[in-house]
Every structure is written in C-alpha cells, then in structure tokens.
Design an enzyme around this catalytic site. Structure first.
Site, PDB file in Angstrom:
ATOM      1  N   THR A  13       0.828  -1.217   0.000  1.00  0.00           N
ATOM      2  CA  THR A  13       0.000   0.000   0.000  1.00  0.00           C
ATOM      3  C   THR A  13       0.860   1.264   0.000  1.00  0.00           C
ATOM      4  OG1 THR A  13      -1.649  -1.230   1.243  1.00  0.00           O
ATOM      5  CG2 THR A  13      -1.879   1.157   1.234  1.00  0.00           C
ATOM      6  N   VAL A  14       1.755   1.377   0.971  1.00  0.00           N
ATOM      7  CA  VAL A  14       2.564   2.600   1.092  1.00  0.00           C
ATOM      8  C   VAL A  14       3.711   2.584   0.079  1.00  0.00           C
ATOM      9  CG1 VAL A  14       3.852   4.088   2.670  1.00  0.00           C
ATOM     10  CG2 VAL A  14       1.956   2.727   3.552  1.00  0.00           C
ATOM     11  N   LYS A  45       8.347  -9.433  -2.583  1.00  0.00           N
ATOM     12  CA  LYS A  45       8.409 -10.880  -2.344  1.00  0.00           C
ATOM     13  C   LYS A  45       8.403 -11.648  -3.661  1.00  0.00           C
ATOM     14  CE  LYS A  45       6.806 -11.713   2.327  1.00  0.00           C
ATOM     15  NZ  LYS A  45       5.596 -11.911   3.085  1.00  0.00           N
ATOM     16  N   LYS A 105       6.092   1.831  12.296  1.00  0.00           N
ATOM     17  CA  LYS A 105       5.868   2.194  13.708  1.00  0.00           C
ATOM     18  C   LYS A 105       6.076   1.016  14.647  1.00  0.00           C
ATOM     19  CE  LYS A 105       1.198   1.657  12.335  1.00  0.00           C
ATOM     20  NZ  LYS A 105       1.019   1.873  10.951  1.00  0.00           N
ATOM     21  N   GLU A 129       8.874   9.976   9.630  1.00  0.00           N
ATOM     22  CA  GLU A 129       7.702  10.851   9.781  1.00  0.00           C
ATOM     23  C   GLU A 129       6.383  10.086   9.587  1.00  0.00           C
ATOM     24  OE1 GLU A 129       7.610  14.476  10.509  1.00  0.00           O
ATOM     25  OE2 GLU A 129       5.693  13.543  10.961  1.00  0.00           O
ATOM     26  N   VAL A 132       4.014   7.930  12.441  1.00  0.00           N
ATOM     27  CA  VAL A 132       2.969   8.450  13.336  1.00  0.00           C
ATOM     28  C   VAL A 132       1.992   9.297  12.527  1.00  0.00           C
ATOM     29  CG1 VAL A 132       2.456   9.874  15.348  1.00  0.00           C
ATOM     30  CG2 VAL A 132       4.520   8.469  15.330  1.00  0.00           C
ATOM     31  N   ASP A 201      -1.940  -0.335  17.727  1.00  0.00           N
ATOM     32  CA  ASP A 201      -1.407   0.561  16.696  1.00  0.00           C
ATOM     33  C   ASP A 201      -1.250   1.981  17.267  1.00  0.00           C
ATOM     34  OD1 ASP A 201      -0.946   1.236  13.712  1.00  0.00           O
ATOM     35  OD2 ASP A 201      -2.512   2.630  14.312  1.00  0.00           O
ATOM     36  N   LYS A 205       2.242   4.506  18.343  1.00  0.00           N
ATOM     37  CA  LYS A 205       2.410   5.913  17.960  1.00  0.00           C
ATOM     38  C   LYS A 205       2.614   6.781  19.201  1.00  0.00           C
ATOM     39  CE  LYS A 205      -0.287   4.975  13.834  1.00  0.00           C
ATOM     40  NZ  LYS A 205      -1.632   4.875  13.285  1.00  0.00           N
ATOM     41  N   GLY A 302      -3.320   5.471   4.673  1.00  0.00           N
ATOM     42  CA  GLY A 302      -3.649   5.436   3.251  1.00  0.00           C
ATOM     43  C   GLY A 302      -2.401   5.549   2.397  1.00  0.00           C
TER      44      GLY A 302
HETATM   45  P1  NDP Z   1       1.592  -3.833   2.953  1.00  0.00           P
HETATM   46  O1  NDP Z   1       1.416  -5.164   3.573  1.00  0.00           O
HETATM   47  O2  NDP Z   1       0.544  -3.321   2.039  1.00  0.00           O
HETATM   48  O3  NDP Z   1       2.966  -3.791   2.168  1.00  0.00           O
HETATM   49  C1  NDP Z   1       4.140  -4.415   2.588  1.00  0.00           C
HETATM   50  C2  NDP Z   1       4.791  -5.002   1.380  1.00  0.00           C
HETATM   51  O4  NDP Z   1       6.090  -5.472   1.702  1.00  0.00           O
HETATM   52  C3  NDP Z   1       3.982  -6.193   0.859  1.00  0.00           C
HETATM   53  O5  NDP Z   1       3.844  -6.053  -0.530  1.00  0.00           O
HETATM   54  C4  NDP Z   1       4.868  -7.375   1.233  1.00  0.00           C
HETATM   55  O6  NDP Z   1       4.731  -8.444   0.352  1.00  0.00           O
HETATM   56  C5  NDP Z   1       6.246  -6.751   1.138  1.00  0.00           C
HETATM   57  N1  NDP Z   1       7.234  -7.516   1.898  1.00  0.00           N
HETATM   58  C6  NDP Z   1       7.109  -8.042   3.124  1.00  0.00           C
HETATM   59  N2  NDP Z   1       8.249  -8.677   3.474  1.00  0.00           N
HETATM   60  C7  NDP Z   1       9.090  -8.542   2.432  1.00  0.00           C
HETATM   61  C8  NDP Z   1      10.402  -9.010   2.167  1.00  0.00           C
HETATM   62  N3  NDP Z   1      11.081  -9.727   3.050  1.00  0.00           N
HETATM   63  N4  NDP Z   1      10.979  -8.706   0.987  1.00  0.00           N
HETATM   64  C9  NDP Z   1      10.301  -7.992   0.069  1.00  0.00           C
HETATM   65  N5  NDP Z   1       9.048  -7.515   0.257  1.00  0.00           N
HETATM   66  C10 NDP Z   1       8.453  -7.809   1.424  1.00  0.00           C
HETATM   67  O7  NDP Z   1       1.837  -2.808   4.129  1.00  0.00           O
HETATM   68  P2  NDP Z   1       1.658  -1.227   4.097  1.00  0.00           P
HETATM   69  O8  NDP Z   1       2.165  -0.675   2.830  1.00  0.00           O
HETATM   70  O9  NDP Z   1       0.294  -0.882   4.525  1.00  0.00           O
HETATM   71  O10 NDP Z   1       2.621  -0.794   5.296  1.00  0.00           O
HETATM   72  C11 NDP Z   1       4.015  -0.650   5.118  1.00  0.00           C
HETATM   73  C12 NDP Z   1       4.576   0.032   6.360  1.00  0.00           C
HETATM   74  O11 NDP Z   1       3.992   1.318   6.486  1.00  0.00           O
HETATM   75  C13 NDP Z   1       4.247  -0.697   7.663  1.00  0.00           C
HETATM   76  O12 NDP Z   1       5.341  -0.575   8.529  1.00  0.00           O
HETATM   77  C14 NDP Z   1       3.055   0.056   8.206  1.00  0.00           C
HETATM   78  O13 NDP Z   1       2.925  -0.024   9.595  1.00  0.00           O
HETATM   79  C15 NDP Z   1       3.390   1.452   7.773  1.00  0.00           C
HETATM   80  N6  NDP Z   1       2.268   2.364   7.656  1.00  0.00           N
HETATM   81  C16 NDP Z   1       1.180   2.017   6.890  1.00  0.00           C
HETATM   82  C17 NDP Z   1       0.146   2.896   6.748  1.00  0.00           C
HETATM   83  C18 NDP Z   1      -1.000   2.574   5.870  1.00  0.00           C
HETATM   84  O14 NDP Z   1      -1.913   3.404   5.742  1.00  0.00           O
HETATM   85  N7  NDP Z   1      -1.051   1.422   5.234  1.00  0.00           N
HETATM   86  C19 NDP Z   1       0.126   4.194   7.444  1.00  0.00           C
HETATM   87  C20 NDP Z   1       1.324   4.469   8.192  1.00  0.00           C
HETATM   88  C21 NDP Z   1       2.334   3.569   8.309  1.00  0.00           C
HETATM   89  P3  NDP Z   1       3.495  -9.490   0.544  1.00  0.00           P
HETATM   90  O15 NDP Z   1       2.251  -8.692   0.332  1.00  0.00           O
HETATM   91  O16 NDP Z   1       3.743 -10.515  -0.497  1.00  0.00           O
HETATM   92  O17 NDP Z   1       3.609 -10.010   1.966  1.00  0.00           O
HETATM   93  N1  HSE Z   2      -4.156   0.988  10.728  1.00  0.00           N
HETATM   94  C1  HSE Z   2      -3.835   2.362  10.912  1.00  0.00           C
HETATM   95  C2  HSE Z   2      -5.095   3.176  11.128  1.00  0.00           C
HETATM   96  C3  HSE Z   2      -3.139   2.932   9.729  1.00  0.00           C
HETATM   97  O1  HSE Z   2      -6.211   2.675  10.999  1.00  0.00           O
HETATM   98  O2  HSE Z   2      -4.954   4.359  11.453  1.00  0.00           O
HETATM   99  C4  HSE Z   2      -1.680   2.807   9.804  1.00  0.00           C
HETATM  100  O3  HSE Z   2      -1.145   3.596  10.832  1.00  0.00           O
END
Ligand code: NDP
Ligand code: HSE
Length: 432
Positions: A13-14, A45, A105, A129, A132, A201, A205, A302
């Site tokens: 996602t991010v 992956k 986080k 940044e 949180v 979560d 933060k 998001g």
């Molecule tokens: P996702 O699960 O959507 O994305 C993580 C990605 O990393 C997945 O595609 C996953 O693959 C890949 N991955 C995991 N392990 C490995 C590895 N060893 N090698 C290569 N790729 C790997 O998570 P998010 O994008 O939502 O979150 C990412 C980070 O951002 C997290 O730390 C989260 O806490 C933080 N965050 C997220 C927010 C959000 O709104 N989503 C907001 C604020 C912070 P696979 O899917 O195949 O497992």
């Molecule tokens: N799962 C969190 C929320 C997003 O609902 O705010 C990532 O920090």
C-alpha cells in the site's frame, strides 16, 4: 545534475504510493532540491506479481540484500512492515552508510533506540515521519519547529480505523461489530484488525511521540493500552447526554513526577476540537510552554497520504546529502524519566452500572464513592428492567487507584448487579 540513488523495500500500500509520488514529483524534483532522485532497486516478495505495475521491471528483486548492498543506492526506504526482517534490513543499510526512511511504527516503537544509535554511529539519517499519523507532519514539527518549547502534553486520535468505527456508532447508532464490518468492507480496517481495535497501533504511535516530545525513551511496553471492543451504542448515547463524545485517545503527559502514556477510549467534551474529528481522520493536539496549544489534522493512513510523509523524508535527506550535513538530527532522548503506573494517574471517570431499584441503594452507592475520596460531578439514573435501575455517573478528577478501590467495594455489594462500563474522561488540565 547530481543524481542520488534510492532503493525501495516493499511495494504494498505505502510502497506503491511512494513509487507513484516519486514518479509524479520527477519533473519538479531537480528544481525543488537541486538534485535528482533515481529509483535504482525495489525488493518485493514476488517480482513477477508486480512486474506490470512498474515502468522498469528490471529494478525488481526478491532479495532485499540486493537493494541494501547496491553501491549506487544512497537512500533506502523500508516499507515492508513488521519487526523482521525490517530491523535487520535497516541496520544493514545504516552499517553500509546508507540513509534510511521508514514508516514502520511497530519497529520504531520497540527498537527506536537501537536504530537511532546505529544511524548516529554511521552519521546517517534515519527518518520516520510516516510512522505516526500517516500524512500528518508531527515528528519533524516536534524535533524542529517546536524544539524551543517544553512540551507537557501530546494527545490525539492516531488510529483511523477505530475513529471510523466510533464515528459510525455515534452518528448512525451502529453497534461495534456492525461498524467494524463496514470499516472492513470499505477497506479501512485490515484483514486482521486486532492491532487497530485493541489499541496497539495507537500505542506504538504514543510511544514514539512521547519519546520525541519529552526527550526520554518510551517503548511500547510502557504504554497502558485498552481498545474499543467493549464500547456499546448505549455508552455513546449516555456520553452524548452528558455533553461528551467517545474517542480512542492516545495520551502522553509529562510533569515533575514523570510521564503518563496511555491509549484508551475516553469521553471528551463535545466542544473540544478533537470531538469533531470524525471518520478515518486523525488529529494530534500538543501543548508547549511557549506555543500553547497546536493541533495537527489530516489523513493518518492510506497509500498516498502516507507516501507524502515518506517522500518528504527522502527529499529532506537529499538536501542533507547535498549540503554535507547528514546525521544532523539524531536521537533526542537525553533524559531518563520514569513512566507512571496507571494507578498513580489522575482522571475523571464515567461509570455505567446496574443497581437494585429500591430505597437507599443510591445513598449506599454514593457512600462507597465518598469513602474512597471519589467525588461525583454528574449523575443520571434511569429505571431499567425487572426492578433494576441504570446509574451513570461522571466523577471529578481522582487518582485511578482510589477509583479502582471504590469499584471493588461496589462489586461486592448485593445491590450492585453489574458495573457495565468504566471509561476515563479527558480533561486538558491534568484532571485537577
Ligand atoms: P503492505 O502489507 O501493504 O505492504 C508491505 C509489502 O512489503 C507487501 O507487498 C509485502 O509483500 C512486502 N514484503 C514483506 N516482506 C518482504 C520481504 N522480506 N521482501 C520484500 N518484500 C516484502 O503494508 P503497508 O504498505 O500498509 O505498510 C508498510 C509500512 O507502512 C508498515 O510498517 C506500516 O505499519 C506502515 N504504515 C502504513 C500505513 C497505511 O496506511 N497502510 C500508514 C502508516 C504507516 P506481501 O504482500 O507478499 O507479503
Ligand atoms: N491501521 C492504521 C489506522 C493505519 O487505521 O490508522 C496505519 O497507521
């Protein structure tokens, strides 16, 4: 123009949001920064699965070492999430002299000190940044713009999923499960929403914000955490009658006795700015001795909002590299303050209980509060079913230990059939 190589770990996602924002910024980047950033490696992956989502599939690798060990990569962006291998990747990048941006986080809340120490040792930047409140700037403001303050309180709504659920319960009278199901259907809640609804979560933060705001390391285990799963539509109705709304608040306070750090559903006065923060929005409220109150509001999660914070960090590092001033702002925890036990904190409380509906019961109940130095501020009593009455009170500010003692005594009384809900009530002035 000088080019800086960037490596990306994770394209979820991010990660995908960050890819898009970097691409959208490409035409302006040189003018903004005096340098161009070039994405050189991306670890995922399964490269085949995402090959059609990137312009150049040859950048993809299934092995994170190829990103972290690539000599042409100067900045590594970690967006895989979780504790491992994220921790190992970040440490490896820092030991190789690369700068790191992460949104992780979970990791920063438990291993922040270790990571920041490694960054300082290698004179590298480690910025987080996005960890949180997603797109809302809060870490950089605390570390830079507000550094001239002694911060006494940082509190707010730092979880979007739970705020969405509580908003639906409040505005549409939904019960918890119905609102959670809707949050899942709309993609706000994750497949496993436990960390959100149980407060974990938000707790991570709070640990990060408290560490930065009070210059003393607070880790996840220091934060008292309660989720929203036991909140009912009835609690929300009574709270409203008493002029309040219920929000999952993260609270960090600091006074001469130490730090308070907790996450729990709390009543907050309807006229407080946070009461009107609804749906999946986040807001952080901060008090500093010079600036007084500051409020930050926006999207706490998001793809693109979080990527906005990630890319801001990457640009900051690019500027530091160009000016030869990396590692300028490292760990700011130069104090060792104690974290208070919850029983030593002071708050107002909301209690909803079922008592026998007969003469003298209210007086007996009020006496138990009085014997434990708990003063009552607001009371509602309603007839309930089969000879019982529902008694709802809000107390004045009281030490939590005293309130706990009163509850234990009440539970032992035959006339008290059930203590249905106990919630803290947020008060800005430390509950005095
Ligand atoms: P996702 O699960 O959507 O994305 C993580 C990605 O990393 C997945 O595609 C996953 O693959 C890949 N991955 C995991 N392990 C490995 C590895 N060893 N090698 C290569 N790729 C790997 O998570 P998010 O994008 O939502 O979150 C990412 C980070 O951002 C997290 O730390 C989260 O806490 C933080 N965050 C997220 C927010 C959000 O709104 N989503 C907001 C604020 C912070 P696979 O899917 O195949 O497992
Ligand atoms: N799962 C969190 C929320 C997003 O609902 O705010 C990532 O920090």
């Amino acid at each position: 123009m000088r080019k800086i190589g960037v490596g990306l770990l994770g394209l979820g996602t991010v990660g995908m949001g960050t890819y898009k924002v970097l691409k959208a910024q490409q035409p302006e980047m040189g003018k903004k920064l005096g340098v161009e950033l070039e994405l050189r490696r991306i670890a995922v992956k399964d490269p085949a699965e995402v090959a059609d989502q990137v312009d150049d599939a040859s950048l993809l690798t299934a092995d994170w070492h190829e990103v972290v060990e690539d000599d042409s990569v100067e900045i590594v962006i970690e967006l895989m999430g979780g504790l491992e291998p994220a921790r190992t990747c970040i440490l490896a990048a820092l030991h190789a002299g690369k700068h790191v941006v992460t949104a992780n986080k979970d990791l920063v809340a438990v291993s922040g000190r270790e990571l920041l120490d490694a960054a300082a040792e290698h004179k590298c930047d480690l910025l987080f940044e996005a960890a949180v409140a997603g797109g809302i700037p809060i870490i950089r403001p605390m570390k830079q713009c507000l550094l001239g303050n002694t911060i006494t309180e940082i509190m707010g709504i730092v979880n979007g999923t739970t705020n969405f659920i509580l908003t639906k319960m409040e505005q549409e009278g939904m019960e918890f499960q119905e609102a959670l199901d809707l949050a899942t259907e709309l993609g706000y809640a994750e497949a496993d929403p436990t960390a959100d609804i149980e407060g974990l979560d938000a707790g991570r933060k709070v640990a990060i914000m408290a560490s930065i705001g009070f210059h003393s390391r607070v880790v996840l285990d220091d934060v008292h955490i309660e989720g929203i799963t036991k909140i009912t539509a009835k609690d929300i109705q009574y709270a409203r009658e008493m002029g309040c709304t219920i929000k999952l608040l993260g609270v960090a306070r600091c006074d001469e006795e130490g730090i308070e750090a907790y996450v729990c559903p709390m009543l907050i006065a309807g006229d407080h700015p946070l009461a009107s923060v609804s749906d999946s929005y986040n807001a952080v409220f901060l008090n500093g001795d010079a600036v007084e109150n500051v409020m930050f509001y926006g999207r706490g999660a998001g793809s693109l909002p979080t990527a906005s914070a990630v890319v801001g960090d990457v640009f900051d590092i690019a500027r530091n590299i160009m000016n030869g001033c990396c590692g300028r702002i490292s760990c700011s925890c130069y104090k060792e303050l104690s974290v208070k036990k919850m029983e030593d904190t002071k708050n107002r409380f909301f209690l909803r209980m079922l008592v026998e509906d007969k003469c003298g019961v209210f007086t007996d109940t009020a006496n138990v509060f009085a014997q434990n130095q708990v003063s009552l501020a607001q009371i509602i009593q309603r007839q309930s079913e089969k000879g019982t009455a529902e008694l709802v009170v809000i107390t004045d500010a009281v030490k939590e230990g005293n309130l706990t003692n009163a509850i234990e005594t009440l539970k032992a009384q035959e006339s008290v059939k059930e203590i249905s809900t106990v919630l803290r009530v947020y008060q800005a002035d430390k509950g005095e």
